[in-house]
Scaffold this active site. Structure first.
Site, PDB file in Angstrom:
ATOM      1  N   CYS A  13      30.957  54.273  43.680  1.00  0.00           N
ATOM      2  CA  CYS A  13      31.980  54.213  44.725  1.00  0.00           C
ATOM      3  C   CYS A  13      32.078  55.508  45.540  1.00  0.00           C
ATOM      4  CB  CYS A  13      33.336  53.891  44.100  1.00  0.00           C
ATOM      5  SG  CYS A  13      33.615  54.715  42.531  1.00  0.00           S
ATOM      6  N   HIS A  51      39.738  56.137  47.110  1.00  0.00           N
ATOM      7  CA  HIS A  51      39.210  57.463  46.791  1.00  0.00           C
ATOM      8  C   HIS A  51      39.246  58.325  48.056  1.00  0.00           C
ATOM      9  CE1 HIS A  51      37.965  55.982  42.998  1.00  0.00           C
ATOM     10  NE2 HIS A  51      36.647  56.054  43.100  1.00  0.00           N
TER      11      HIS A  51
END
Ligand code: NAP
Ligand code: 3JM
Length: 338
Positions: free
Chosen positions: A131, A244
Site C-alpha cells: 500500500c 496512509h
C-alpha cells in the site's frame, strides 16, 4: 460481453470485503463470484449486487472453473494456494508480499507500469505492491519521467486498517479504554496505538530497517525498472483508521520547480493535487478515505539541496493501496489477455 468467474481469497477481511465492494462499484463483468476464507467464517454470507453469497472454506479444489483469483489472506496462504489456482487456469492477482520480488512475476500499478502485466503468462500470477509503495509511485512516476528521480527519502504515517480487521478493533477498544481510565490491551500491534505513534511496521531485518520499509525500497526499484534509484524509508503506524500519509523528499537529476511539479501532477492519472496553503488546503487522511485517488500537496522546493522537492502524499490504503489497485489490474487483464 464476456463474463468471468472471480474468486476472492480472504473475502471476510478488510481488503477482501473492499474488493467485493469495488467489483460491484466498477461493474466488473462477474459471472460467478466465489468467496473464500478460513473455517472461522463457515456459515457467513456476504452481499454482492444485492444477493447473499455464502463464504466457502478455501481448499485445493476451490479454483476449478475460476478465471481470476483476488488474493488477500496473508503471505503463507498465497505461497501455498496461488500456484494451485494458477495451475487450475485461474490467474492470480496477489495482494501479499509473497511473490512481489520474484523476477518472473509482474509487480503492477496500472498508472505506472501496465505494460508489464503480460508477463503473468509465465507463472499465472500478478503481484500487487504494498500500500505505501503504490501511492508513492503513482505520485512520483510523472516526476521521474520529467526529471529523473535519483533519491527518495520517505516517512510514512500509516493507518491501522493496513494491519487488518483486528488492528482496526484494537485502535477502537484501546481508545475507549484509555478515555475510561481502564488498562488498554495489546493484542495485534507491537505497542499501544491509541494516542501514540509506533515506528515499527512488520518485522525487523538484519540491516535495522523493518520489512515494510524494505518493501518500499525494493518494490519502487522494480516498478520503475531502475535499480539505481536510492530509496530510504521510515514506516510509522499512527492512530488513524483509514488513509496512509507520506512525507516524501526527492532529489532529481534535472532541476524541476515546485510549480512544474504541481502542473505535471495536476494532469497525472489517478492523482489529485490539493495544494493551497493560504486556504489551509492540503491532503488529509480523513478526506482521502473512501476515495480512489492519490492526493498530493505541500509541494515545495527543498532549499537544503540543489534539485530537491518535498511533498505530502495521501491515499486510501485499503482502496488504491490494495483492493482498487487489484481490481484495476483485473480490468486490464480481461481487456487485453483473457
Ligand atoms: P484481515 O482483515 O485480517 O483479513 C484476513 C483475511 O484472510 C480474512 O478473510 C481471513 O478469513 C482470511 N484468512 C486468514 N487465514 C486464512 C486461512 N488459513 N485460510 C483462508 N483464509 C484465511 O486482513 P487484511 O487487512 O484484509 O489483509 C489480508 C492480507 O492482504 C494481508 O495479510 C496482506 O498480505 C495483504 N494486504 C496487502 C495490502 C497491500 O498493501 N497491498 C494491504 C493490506 C493487506 P477469516 O475471516 O475466516 O479469518
Ligand atoms: C500488509 O501475515 C502475512 O503474511 C501478511 C503480512 C502483511 C503484508 C505482507 O507482507 O503481505 C500485512 C499487511 C502486507 C503487505 O501488503 O505487504
Amino acid at each position: 460481453m464476456k463474463r468471468y468467474n472471480v474468486a476472492v481469497v480472504g473475502a471476510t477481511g478488510t481488503v477482501g470485503s473492499e474488493m467485493i465492494k469495488i467489483l460491484e462499484e466498477r461493474d466488473f463483468p462477474v459471472d460467478r463470484l466465489k468467496l473464500l476464507a478460513s473455517e472461522r467464517s463457515t456459515g457467513k454470507e456476504l452481499v454482492f449486487r444485492g444477493e447473499s453469497v455464502p463464504v466457502e472454506v478455501l481448499d485445493e479444489n476451490s479454483f476449478e472453473g475460476m478465471n481470476v483469483g483476488l488474493f488477500s489472506a496473508g503471505g503463507s496462504i498465497s505461497e501455498r494456494f496461488a500456484p494451485i489456482a494458477a495451475r487450475a487456469g485461474c490467474v492470480v492477482i496477489d495482494n501479499t508480499s509473497a511473490f512481489r520480488m520474484d523476477p518472473e512475476i509482474p509487480l503492477v500499478v496500472p498508472e505506472v507500469n501496465p505494460e508489464t502485466i503480460g508477463m503473468y503468462e509465465k507463472r499465472g500470477i500478478i503481484a500487487n505492491p504494498n500500500c505505501s509503495t503504490i501511492q508513492m509511485v503513482v505520485a512520483l512516476k510523472p516526476i521521474h519521467d520529467a526529471a529523473r528521480i535519483r533519491r527518495i527519502v520517505v516517512s510514512t504515517y500509516q493507518a491501522v486498517s493496513g494491519a487488518g480487521k483486528r488492528a482496526i478493533e484494537e485502535l477502537d477498544t484501546q481508545t475507549r479504554a484509555l478515555l475510561n481510565f481502564q488498562e488498554p490491551k495489546i493484542q495485534v500491534l507491537p505497542h499501544i496505538i491509541a494516542f501514540n505513534c509506533i515506528p515499527q511496521i512488520d518485522i525487523f531485518l538484519d540491516n535495522g530497517y523493518t520489512k515494510e520499509e524494505m518493501k518500499m525500497v525494493n518494490e519502487t526499484r522494480k516498478i520503475f525498472h531502475d535499480q539505481s534509484i536510492a530509496v530510504t524509508a521510515t514506516a510509522v503506524r499512527v492512530p488513524v483508521f483509514y488513509g496512509h500519509s507520506e512525507s516524501v523528499n526527492i532529489e532529481t537529476e534535472k532541476k524541476i520547480t515546485a510549480e512544474e511539479v504541481r502542473k505535471i501532477l495536476s494532469r497525472a492519472p489517478g492523482v489529485t493535487v490539493i495544494d493551497s496553503p493560504e486556504g489551509k488546503e492540503y491532503p488529509l487522511a480523513i478526506h482521502a478515505a473512501g476515495g480512489d485517488d492519490t492526493f498530493v500537496g505541500r509541494i515545495r522546493q527543498d532549499e537544503s539541496i540543489a534539485n530537491g522537492i518535498n511533498m505530502w502524499i495521501v491515499s486510501d490504503n485499503i482502496r488504491k493501496g490494495a483492493a482498487l489497485n487489484a481490481v484495476q489490474i483485473a480490468e486490464i487483464l480481461i481487456r487485453n489477455h483473457l
